[in-house]
Each structure stands twice: as C-alpha cells, then as structure tokens.
Write an enzyme that holds these catalytic residues in place. Sequence first.
Site, PDB file in Angstrom:
ATOM      1  CG  HIS A   1     -10.596   9.334   1.725  1.00 22.01           C
ATOM      2  ND1 HIS A   1     -11.679   8.508   1.542  1.00 22.01           N
ATOM      3  CD2 HIS A   1      -9.557   8.541   2.084  1.00 22.01           C
ATOM      4  CE1 HIS A   1     -11.310   7.263   1.794  1.00 22.01           C
ATOM      5  NE2 HIS A   1     -10.037   7.256   2.138  1.00 22.01           N
TER       6      HIS A   1
ATOM      7  CG  PHE B   1      -2.335   0.253   0.900  1.00 22.75           C
ATOM      8  CD1 PHE B   1      -3.179  -0.782   0.551  1.00 22.75           C
ATOM      9  CD2 PHE B   1      -2.844   1.555   0.917  1.00 22.75           C
ATOM     10  CE1 PHE B   1      -4.497  -0.547   0.209  1.00 22.75           C
ATOM     11  CE2 PHE B   1      -4.159   1.796   0.584  1.00 22.75           C
ATOM     12  CZ  PHE B   1      -4.989   0.752   0.228  1.00 22.75           C
TER      13      PHE B   1
ATOM     14  CG  LEU C   1     -12.265   5.565  -2.233  1.00 22.97           C
ATOM     15  CD1 LEU C   1     -11.802   7.000  -2.074  1.00 22.97           C
ATOM     16  CD2 LEU C   1     -11.821   4.751  -1.030  1.00 22.97           C
TER      17      LEU C   1
ATOM     18  NE  ARG D   1      -4.683   7.279  -0.789  1.00 18.24           N
ATOM     19  CZ  ARG D   1      -5.318   6.676   0.203  1.00 18.24           C
ATOM     20  NH1 ARG D   1      -5.785   7.367   1.224  1.00 18.24           N
ATOM     21  NH2 ARG D   1      -5.507   5.383   0.178  1.00 18.24           N
TER      22      ARG D   1
END
Length: 583
Positions: free
Chosen positions: A349, A116, A248, A282
Amino acid sequence: MHHRFDVLVVGAGGAGLMAALYAAKGGASVACITKLYPTRSHTGAAQGGIGAALGNVQEDHWEWHMFDTIKGGDYLTDQDAAEVFAKDIIDAVYELEHMGLPFSRTPEGKIAQRKFGGHTRDFGKAAVERSCYAQDRTGHMILQTLYQQNVKEGTNFYNEFHVTDLIIEEGRCRGLVAHHYATGEIHTFHAKAVVLAAGGYGRIFKITSNALTLTGDLMSIYYRKGLPLEDMEFYQFHPTGLAKLGILVTEGIRGEGGILRNADGERFMERYAPTIKDLAPRDIVSRSIITEIREGRGVGADKDAVHIDLTHLPREVIEGKLAEITDLARTYLGQDPVKDLVAIQPTAHYAMGGIPTDINGLCLTDGAGGSVEGLYAAGEQACVSLHGANRLGTNSLGDLIVFGRRAGTAAAQYARQVEYADMPADPERESVATLEALRSASGKENAAVIRRELQESMMNNVGIFRNGPDMARQVEIIRDLQDRYRHVSVSDPSRRYNSELIEAMELGFMLDCAEAMTASALNRTESRGAHDREDYHERDDANWLKHTMAYKNLNKPGDVLIGYKDVALRGYTHAFEPKARVY
Ligand SMILES: Cc1cc2nc3c(=O)[nH]c(=O)nc-3n(C[C@H](O)[C@H](O)[C@H](O)COP(=O)(O)OP(=O)(O)OC[C@H]3O[C@@H](n4cnc5c(N)ncnc54)[C@H](O)[C@@H]3O)c2cc1C
C-alpha cells in the site's frame, strides 16, 4: 526540444500540485511535468481523509497529533518533521477549504471530522475525530482543487511527459530530460530548481493497491547517481485488498462489522486479538491473514486469500455506507457482499521510505547534512521521515500538502537567489541511448515475464513476513533479473505512444527500488513498524534507532552500500520518548 523555467515540478499528484502552486505564488515561472494527466494521479484514489487537529468535533491539539504520528512510526519518525507537520496541517486544511475544496460538514457548517486508526486524544487515551473528508472522495477533491488553482496561477503543464533523467553536475541540479509519449521525442528542461513529487512504487509487489504507474521512477534515477534512498525497508501492507487484484477495501468494512473468516469458516481474529478481533491494527491483521494462508486455511483456487463476511449486515448498510466496495466486488470478482463471502488478501500500500529530504524538502546526499543544491522532493516518493517505520491512515494526504507547500516555497526562494547554471553539452545523451537500446535490442528476454517474477518473489521474500535466508535469496534473484533485464527487447518499434517501451523502462526503475528495499531490509536485524522479521522479532533501540541510507555501488553492479542517519529526537516531554510496542 529545449525549455527553460525557473522551477520544474515532476509529478502532478497532491504533492506536485501543491509544490507547483507555491513555486508560482513565489514568483517563479513554473512547469509541471507529469506522465499522467494531473487529475489521474494516484492521490485521486484516496478516500479516507486528511488528518488535522482542528478540534471541530472534539477537543484536539497538534501535540496529540504529533505524538500519534511518532508512536505510529514506532519512534523512527523525525520529531522536527512531525512537529512542523502537526502544526502546519491545521492551517493548510483551512487553506484548501478557502481554495474551494468541498469538505463534508458538521450540522453547524464546520469541516466534519471522523475517527481513524491510531489517532487519539490526550497522548493515547481514547480515539479522536481528526480526519477531515469530502465524502469518500477526499483525494479526488484535493486534485481537482489544486489543479484549478495551478491553472489560475499560470503553471505550465507538460502532460504525458515521462522524466527519464535528472541533470546534476557539481552538486547542483540543472534540469531534467523527458520522453514525450505522443511523439516519442526527447525534451530537455533547463531550470534553477527542481521539485520531485513522483509518488510511490507499490508495483514492485504482486498484490498492490497502487496504480499501474507507481514504479518508483524518480527514486531510481536519484539512486542511479550514487545518491541514497532512506528507510526503504519500511513498506506498509493494508490487510484488505480484493483477492488477486489488490484494489483497496476500506478499513470501514471492518468498522461496520465485517468479519474475517478462513477456509473453515472460522472467525480467526479471535485467536490473534481476542479483545478487538477484526478491528486490530493494520499490521496485526495482515500478519494474521498471512499466517492462516501459510498454515493451509486459505480460500480460492490458489488458497492465498481469506474471506470477509458481511452477509449478517443489513442490505442498507452494505449498499449504503459500503457502496463503493460493494460495487467493486460485484464488478471485478462477481461476488455480491449481500449474500456472498468476498475474497480478500493483504495488499502492498504505502512506501514510508524514499529520497531523503530536510524539512524544507531539500534532497540530502548523506546522513551528515550534505545536499544537492536546487533539488527538492515531497510526497510519497520523498522521505522527510514523518512516517518513520509505519504511517498512520490520513497522514499521507497531510504530508503532501504540508511538505509539497514547503518544497515549492523553498524552490522558488532558491530560484530568486541564483542564476541558471550551465547545462552540459549533451544532456539527453543517456536517455536517448537507453531508449534506443531498448527499441533496437534483439535480446530474448521479455519485460512482462521479468516483471512478474520480480513481483511474485518480492511478495514472497520481502513481503509481510521477512527473514534472513529468504531475503538473501531475494538479493540473488534481483541480481539475476537485472542481468536478464539487459537482454530485454521490445517488439513494437514505433515512436508514438509506445507503451511497451515505457513499461520496459519502468521495469528498470522497479528493479532498482526492489534492490534498495531488499538490501536495507536484510541489513536491519530487528522488527520495527511495518518491518517484521521472524528471525529478529524484537525492536532493538540500542542498535537500530537510526535511519538506513542505501546507496547503489556504482563500481559493482547489484551491490548496495549501507549508511545511517540519526533520528531527530527532540525529547520535548516524556511522552515522545521511545516506548515498548504494546499490542
Ligand atoms: C487506494 C489508495 C487509497 C489511499 N487512501 C489514503 C487516504 O485516505 N488518506 C491518506 O492520507 N493517504 C491515502 N493513500 C496514500 C496517498 O494517497 C498517497 O501516498 C499519495 O496520494 C501520493 O501522492 P503523491 O503526490 O506523492 O503522488 P501521486 O499522487 O501518486 O502522483 C505521482 C505523480 O508523479 C507522476 N510521475 C511519476 N513518475 C513520473 C515520471 N517518470 N515522469 C513524469 N511524471 C511522473 C505521475 O504522473 C503523477 O502525477 C491512499 C493510497 C492508495 C493507493
């Protein structure tokens, strides 16, 4: 109606359920009060996973996880919180497994782990497989598992009870007041300790991945008492939400080879991040998308989105590995990723800031160690400052488990040591007055209109790009909306399930969160983590390596007082010292 329990927990997401479970295990009588049915909490939407240095697939160590968390937080992370977190989450994941959480497995039967963004081995040398997952339903499984455990431990659930006020007198929390949706009645709950775990407030933005119910209720209730909210300027945008809807779209879509394109069909990430292109972090991808839109290369009727292109990928990949998002795009946008370009937009978010706490969840009243006795907080609504100025993917679910557990344990321990403190004579007075005022008001303002104006202006003025003049204007816009909010009337006078009334109340909470965020963001004259200012583009450690504490000025409506709190820097090794931002 009056109730009495040793420990009350507000919220039944991952943080609330973990806190309730540990308060019950600590011998307390526990009630969990939640405006949603527990398993409908937003935690259930989390897909990506929960990061822990188990080392099941590759060598890994808690120190590496701690380092990544601090670096990801752009050095605003409190390092004591990061240490506790990176150590405790390892054993907490095994605990979830032993409770029955059906993690995905490696071939030899261990908990599987995957990569991740931002999680690395050996202090940033290469990506590491650290995220534990249960297919793409990790959050859902956490909720189901913890709910079952709470039922087993005898936690009392008050579902569809909306907390409207906290009772804090002489520095101690004595209980709370809640509005029961089904009857419209007001209930008071008397307690020795209260844990707040009511989630985030993404709904203040027009485009958000957050559920409709994430309106910052308890942050606002805390703030209205003249108590501080910490680091509210730090709010994370995810680059890919379905256009207009904000739902999302997983990072995996770019991982599998999806390409971002502007109205000219150009692969624009080649200009912003020539090496890693669409796989840039991001915040960079979000800023690049917004730049394209601002410069007139957006797509869609309002030219406020860009495309993600999967059409070059095999159908099996799209319908297999990206099944869920393919389904959502087909259902909600009528766009089929196999042959169509899908319109996406950055989506609000995650809140890094919130109610300040120490590492045991105790709620703080200032930057000098003051606290509210008997009041704890955990989860997205709290700010133990694990995530600093920006959160890494998979670190929120871990935060819920580690700090939910600590808050529940501390609340039960406190409850064992003290007697009940008296409730005031009329604890429900303010809540009844607010609800009755809304129900019987005859003003001309409509809550839905004010909410829309709030969401649009926050998106434009305090969104991904920020600057002084726009934010100063937003301060005025919010003041004006707050004035108009006082003249809101509700057309439905009924008591049972009056959703119009509930939404009008939630709007009041959202306005407070927006006020605290805008004032904090305007005040911080640097760029750090998710807070990116066009007029102060550099991170400024000399002046700004400190947390913001925003207080509502109770003597002057619409005014915010700003204080500060030191960052806990442990300086264990050179690796944890603030370093320049490298993209
Ligand atoms: C779409 C999506 C995907 C995500 N994916 C990941 C991921 O893969 N990994 C990761 O680490 N993080 C992820 N996150 C972030 C993470 O899921 C959230 O930060 C986290 O679940 C928040 O949990 P919580 O327990 O604090 O609150 P929530 O789960 O939001 O629960 C809030 C609770 O508070 C209650 N409540 C709120 N107000 C009141 C009130 N006034 N009265 C009574 N009850 C109230 C609600 O009923 C609810 O039970 C994701 C978030 C989203 C939105």
